[in-house]
Design a protein around this motif. Structure first.
Motif, PDB file in Angstrom:
ATOM      1  N   LEU A 148      -9.292  63.000  53.472  1.00 44.97           N
ATOM      2  CA  LEU A 148      -7.971  63.062  53.265  1.00 44.97           C
ATOM      3  C   LEU A 148      -7.432  62.489  51.803  1.00 44.97           C
ATOM      4  CD1 LEU A 148      -6.200  62.422  56.644  1.00 44.97           C
ATOM      5  CD2 LEU A 148      -6.401  64.587  55.393  1.00 44.97           C
ATOM      6  N   LYS A 149      -6.727  63.302  51.216  1.00 43.88           N
ATOM      7  CA  LYS A 149      -6.338  62.687  49.848  1.00 43.88           C
ATOM      8  C   LYS A 149      -4.795  62.326  50.189  1.00 43.88           C
ATOM      9  CE  LYS A 149      -8.397  66.118  46.800  1.00 43.88           C
ATOM     10  NZ  LYS A 149      -8.357  67.148  45.684  1.00 43.88           N
ATOM     11  N   PHE A 150      -4.957  60.871  50.538  1.00 45.48           N
ATOM     12  CA  PHE A 150      -3.817  60.311  51.112  1.00 45.48           C
ATOM     13  C   PHE A 150      -3.642  58.819  50.502  1.00 45.48           C
ATOM     14  CE2 PHE A 150      -0.739  58.937  54.646  1.00 45.48           C
ATOM     15  CZ  PHE A 150      -0.454  60.108  55.151  1.00 45.48           C
ATOM     16  N   THR A 151      -2.592  58.887  49.764  1.00 47.27           N
ATOM     17  CA  THR A 151      -2.312  57.484  48.900  1.00 47.27           C
ATOM     18  C   THR A 151      -0.950  57.000  49.057  1.00 47.27           C
ATOM     19  OG1 THR A 151      -4.072  58.010  47.302  1.00 47.27           O
ATOM     20  CG2 THR A 151      -2.408  56.246  46.538  1.00 47.27           C
ATOM     21  N   ILE A 152      -0.842  55.939  49.691  1.00 46.40           N
ATOM     22  CA  ILE A 152       0.514  55.415  49.984  1.00 46.40           C
ATOM     23  C   ILE A 152       0.419  53.956  49.524  1.00 46.40           C
ATOM     24  CG2 ILE A 152       2.397  54.735  51.682  1.00 46.40           C
ATOM     25  CD1 ILE A 152       0.870  56.928  53.542  1.00 46.40           C
ATOM     26  N   SER A 153       1.445  53.777  48.770  1.00 42.51           N
ATOM     27  CA  SER A 153       1.453  52.414  48.283  1.00 42.51           C
ATOM     28  C   SER A 153       2.027  51.109  49.160  1.00 42.51           C
ATOM     29  CB  SER A 153       2.149  52.200  46.762  1.00 42.51           C
ATOM     30  OG  SER A 153       3.842  52.654  47.024  1.00 42.51           O
ATOM     31  N   ASP A 154       2.751  51.494  49.898  1.00 47.81           N
ATOM     32  CA  ASP A 154       3.360  50.710  51.070  1.00 47.81           C
ATOM     33  C   ASP A 154       2.083  50.437  51.939  1.00 47.81           C
ATOM     34  OD1 ASP A 154       5.031  49.447  52.745  1.00 47.81           O
ATOM     35  OD2 ASP A 154       5.965  51.200  53.291  1.00 47.81           O
ATOM     36  N   ARG A 155       1.974  48.972  52.344  1.00 48.87           N
ATOM     37  CA  ARG A 155       0.547  48.818  53.191  1.00 48.87           C
ATOM     38  C   ARG A 155       1.355  49.212  54.742  1.00 48.87           C
ATOM     39  NH1 ARG A 155      -3.817  46.205  54.726  1.00 48.87           N
ATOM     40  NH2 ARG A 155      -3.380  44.617  56.445  1.00 48.87           N
ATOM     41  N   ARG A 156       2.627  48.551  55.037  1.00 49.69           N
ATOM     42  CA  ARG A 156       2.870  48.957  56.179  1.00 49.69           C
ATOM     43  C   ARG A 156       2.741  50.471  56.777  1.00 49.69           C
ATOM     44  NH1 ARG A 156       8.387  50.183  58.122  1.00 49.69           N
ATOM     45  NH2 ARG A 156       8.753  49.534  60.524  1.00 49.69           N
ATOM     46  N   THR A 157       3.399  51.296  55.708  1.00 51.72           N
ATOM     47  CA  THR A 157       3.396  52.588  56.261  1.00 51.72           C
ATOM     48  C   THR A 157       1.889  53.362  56.208  1.00 51.72           C
ATOM     49  OG1 THR A 157       5.386  53.022  55.017  1.00 51.72           O
ATOM     50  CG2 THR A 157       3.810  55.062  55.281  1.00 51.72           C
ATOM     51  N   THR A 158       1.116  52.497  55.412  1.00 49.65           N
ATOM     52  CA  THR A 158      -0.335  52.904  55.365  1.00 49.65           C
ATOM     53  C   THR A 158      -1.117  52.670  56.811  1.00 49.65           C
ATOM     54  OG1 THR A 158      -0.695  52.913  53.140  1.00 49.65           O
ATOM     55  CG2 THR A 158      -2.645  52.665  54.365  1.00 49.65           C
ATOM     56  N   ASP A 192       3.519  63.203  52.317  1.00 48.60           N
ATOM     57  CA  ASP A 192       4.943  63.297  52.126  1.00 48.60           C
ATOM     58  C   ASP A 192       5.683  63.111  53.427  1.00 48.60           C
ATOM     59  OD1 ASP A 192       4.610  63.813  49.402  1.00 48.60           O
ATOM     60  OD2 ASP A 192       4.755  66.186  49.717  1.00 48.60           O
ATOM     61  N   PHE A 193       4.994  63.486  54.531  1.00 44.36           N
ATOM     62  CA  PHE A 193       5.566  63.143  55.669  1.00 44.36           C
ATOM     63  C   PHE A 193       5.733  61.938  56.396  1.00 44.36           C
ATOM     64  CE2 PHE A 193       6.784  67.185  57.794  1.00 44.36           C
ATOM     65  CZ  PHE A 193       6.501  68.044  56.802  1.00 44.36           C
ATOM     66  N   SER A 194       4.818  60.967  55.773  1.00 49.11           N
ATOM     67  CA  SER A 194       4.436  59.455  56.211  1.00 49.11           C
ATOM     68  C   SER A 194       6.058  58.938  56.407  1.00 49.11           C
ATOM     69  CB  SER A 194       3.951  58.927  55.183  1.00 49.11           C
ATOM     70  OG  SER A 194       4.334  58.641  54.062  1.00 49.11           O
ATOM     71  N   VAL A 195       6.792  59.135  55.246  1.00 49.08           N
ATOM     72  CA  VAL A 195       8.034  58.370  55.392  1.00 49.08           C
ATOM     73  C   VAL A 195       8.966  58.837  56.397  1.00 49.08           C
ATOM     74  CG1 VAL A 195      10.545  57.816  54.092  1.00 49.08           C
ATOM     75  CG2 VAL A 195       8.166  58.081  53.020  1.00 49.08           C
ATOM     76  N   ASN A 196       9.051  60.196  56.739  1.00 51.88           N
ATOM     77  CA  ASN A 196       9.697  60.598  57.920  1.00 51.88           C
ATOM     78  C   ASN A 196       9.171  60.055  59.050  1.00 51.88           C
ATOM     79  OD1 ASN A 196       9.567  62.251  55.452  1.00 51.88           O
ATOM     80  ND2 ASN A 196      10.813  64.152  56.733  1.00 51.88           N
ATOM     81  N   ILE A 197       7.895  59.983  59.265  1.00 53.62           N
ATOM     82  CA  ILE A 197       7.356  59.514  60.575  1.00 53.62           C
ATOM     83  C   ILE A 197       7.804  58.246  60.865  1.00 53.62           C
ATOM     84  CG2 ILE A 197       5.365  59.045  61.751  1.00 53.62           C
ATOM     85  CD1 ILE A 197       3.928  61.670  60.631  1.00 53.62           C
ATOM     86  N   VAL A 198       7.517  57.185  59.805  1.00 47.09           N
ATOM     87  CA  VAL A 198       8.022  55.923  59.915  1.00 47.09           C
ATOM     88  C   VAL A 198       9.450  55.720  60.320  1.00 47.09           C
ATOM     89  CG1 VAL A 198       8.175  53.525  58.684  1.00 47.09           C
ATOM     90  CG2 VAL A 198       5.977  55.058  58.602  1.00 47.09           C
ATOM     91  N   ASN A 199      10.224  56.690  59.454  1.00 45.32           N
ATOM     92  CA  ASN A 199      11.764  56.320  59.934  1.00 45.32           C
ATOM     93  C   ASN A 199      12.017  56.868  61.300  1.00 45.32           C
ATOM     94  OD1 ASN A 199      12.519  55.370  57.256  1.00 45.32           O
ATOM     95  ND2 ASN A 199      12.640  57.546  56.423  1.00 45.32           N
ATOM     96  N   PHE A 200      11.316  57.926  61.604  1.00 46.46           N
ATOM     97  CA  PHE A 200      11.156  58.268  63.084  1.00 46.46           C
ATOM     98  C   PHE A 200      10.995  57.161  64.167  1.00 46.46           C
ATOM     99  CE2 PHE A 200       8.972  60.330  66.971  1.00 46.46           C
ATOM    100  CZ  PHE A 200      10.080  60.502  67.528  1.00 46.46           C
ATOM    101  N   LEU A 201      10.004  56.489  63.677  1.00 47.53           N
ATOM    102  CA  LEU A 201       9.581  55.384  64.686  1.00 47.53           C
ATOM    103  C   LEU A 201      10.397  54.411  64.615  1.00 47.53           C
ATOM    104  CD1 LEU A 201       5.849  55.683  64.029  1.00 47.53           C
ATOM    105  CD2 LEU A 201       6.771  56.442  66.099  1.00 47.53           C
ATOM    106  N   ASP A 202      11.010  54.007  63.352  1.00 45.92           N
ATOM    107  CA  ASP A 202      11.997  52.916  63.604  1.00 45.92           C
ATOM    108  C   ASP A 202      13.370  53.376  64.257  1.00 45.92           C
ATOM    109  OD1 ASP A 202      10.842  51.064  61.483  1.00 45.92           O
ATOM    110  OD2 ASP A 202      11.290  52.105  60.033  1.00 45.92           O
ATOM    111  N   SER A 203      13.769  54.577  64.245  1.00 46.22           N
ATOM    112  CA  SER A 203      14.879  54.968  64.941  1.00 46.22           C
ATOM    113  C   SER A 203      14.600  54.665  66.454  1.00 46.22           C
ATOM    114  CB  SER A 203      15.198  56.452  64.917  1.00 46.22           C
ATOM    115  OG  SER A 203      14.271  57.228  65.408  1.00 46.22           O
ATOM    116  N   LEU A 204      13.386  54.587  66.888  1.00 44.28           N
ATOM    117  CA  LEU A 204      13.103  54.329  68.430  1.00 44.28           C
ATOM    118  C   LEU A 204      12.797  52.902  68.453  1.00 44.28           C
ATOM    119  CD1 LEU A 204      10.460  57.498  69.069  1.00 44.28           C
ATOM    120  CD2 LEU A 204      13.173  57.391  69.332  1.00 44.28           C
ATOM    121  N   SER A 205      12.928  52.225  67.434  1.00 46.48           N
ATOM    122  CA  SER A 205      12.667  50.879  67.569  1.00 46.48           C
ATOM    123  C   SER A 205      11.232  50.488  68.040  1.00 46.48           C
ATOM    124  CB  SER A 205      13.666  49.936  68.485  1.00 46.48           C
ATOM    125  OG  SER A 205      14.797  50.207  67.566  1.00 46.48           O
TER     126      SER A 205
END
Length: 206
Positions: free
Chosen positions: A111-121, A188-201
């Motif tokens: 996978l060509k999957f590069t995310i600078s944010d460690r938490r999201t990774t 591109d979807f990683s931020v959406n997923i993390v935000n979704f999980l954050d909304s569920l706490s």
């Protein structure tokens, strides 16, 4: 490179890494340096020459089971063939796998999957594997698997991101497609997923 062009350029230093061209050039120069006069003659293939036609037919018959290796002339050619065969065998073995990760990423290609944010990774990697503290922490605690409080079914990554009807509107709000392979393999979807999980706490529990 076509072999005829190799002969035509025998007096020139080859600019590519074809070992055949380099070998011809080196031998040509060695003989010229000791004052040999050389005439390089290109012998045409089997076309129109009965003896060569028979020789070509015999060669094809002998190599009919070696079609994949017939064009290998350099180490680079061999490496490319071996890499292709290894990936092909690896893919066949991977396709026999029924793990959660295969459902998400059915190809052995990386996978060509590069995310600078460690938490999201970290969160995305755990979700792709299908094992998180939230869904599999019970294994360490030697307790029963957790159940979804809304559906009374075993809690899994797939259930959270796809199946739980209670969160369907929230998933749509955050742009999730309801497809693990699509949602978990696109950076591109990683931020959406993390935000979704954050909304569920529960993002901090992944």
């Amino acid at each position: 490179m076509h072999r005829l062009s190799v002969f035509r350029r025998a007096h020139q230093r080859p600019t590519h890494k074809d070992p055949i061209a380099q070998n011809i050039h080196d031998h040509y120069q060695q003989l010229i340096n000791i004052h040999h006069r050389l005439t390089i003659i290109w012998t045409p293939s089997h076309v129109g020459i009965p003896g060569n036609e028979l020789a070509d037919k015999a060669a094809k018959s002998a190599s009919k089971d070696l079609t994949e290796t017939s064009n290998i002339t350099t180490q680079k050619d061999l490496q490319a063939l071996l890499t292709s065969k290894i990936q092909e065998r690896w893919q066949q073995e991977w396709d026999r796998n029924s793990s959660k990760l295969h459902d998400i990423h059915p190809s052995v290609k990386p996978l060509k999957f590069t995310i600078s944010d460690r938490r999201t990774t970290v969160i995305m990697r755990r979700l792709r594997i299908g094992h998180t503290r939230y869904t599999h922490g019970y294994l360490m605690a030697s307790s029963a698997p957790p159940l979804c409080e809304h559906c009374n079914t075993v809690l899994t990554v797939k259930h959270i991101l796809m199946d739980c009807s209670f969160h369907s509107a929230n998933r749509e709000l955050h742009g999730l497609q309801g497809n693990l392979s699509a949602d978990l393999t696109k950076p591109d979807f990683s931020v959406n997923i993390v935000n979704f999980l954050d909304s569920l706490s529960i993002a901090h529990c992944i």
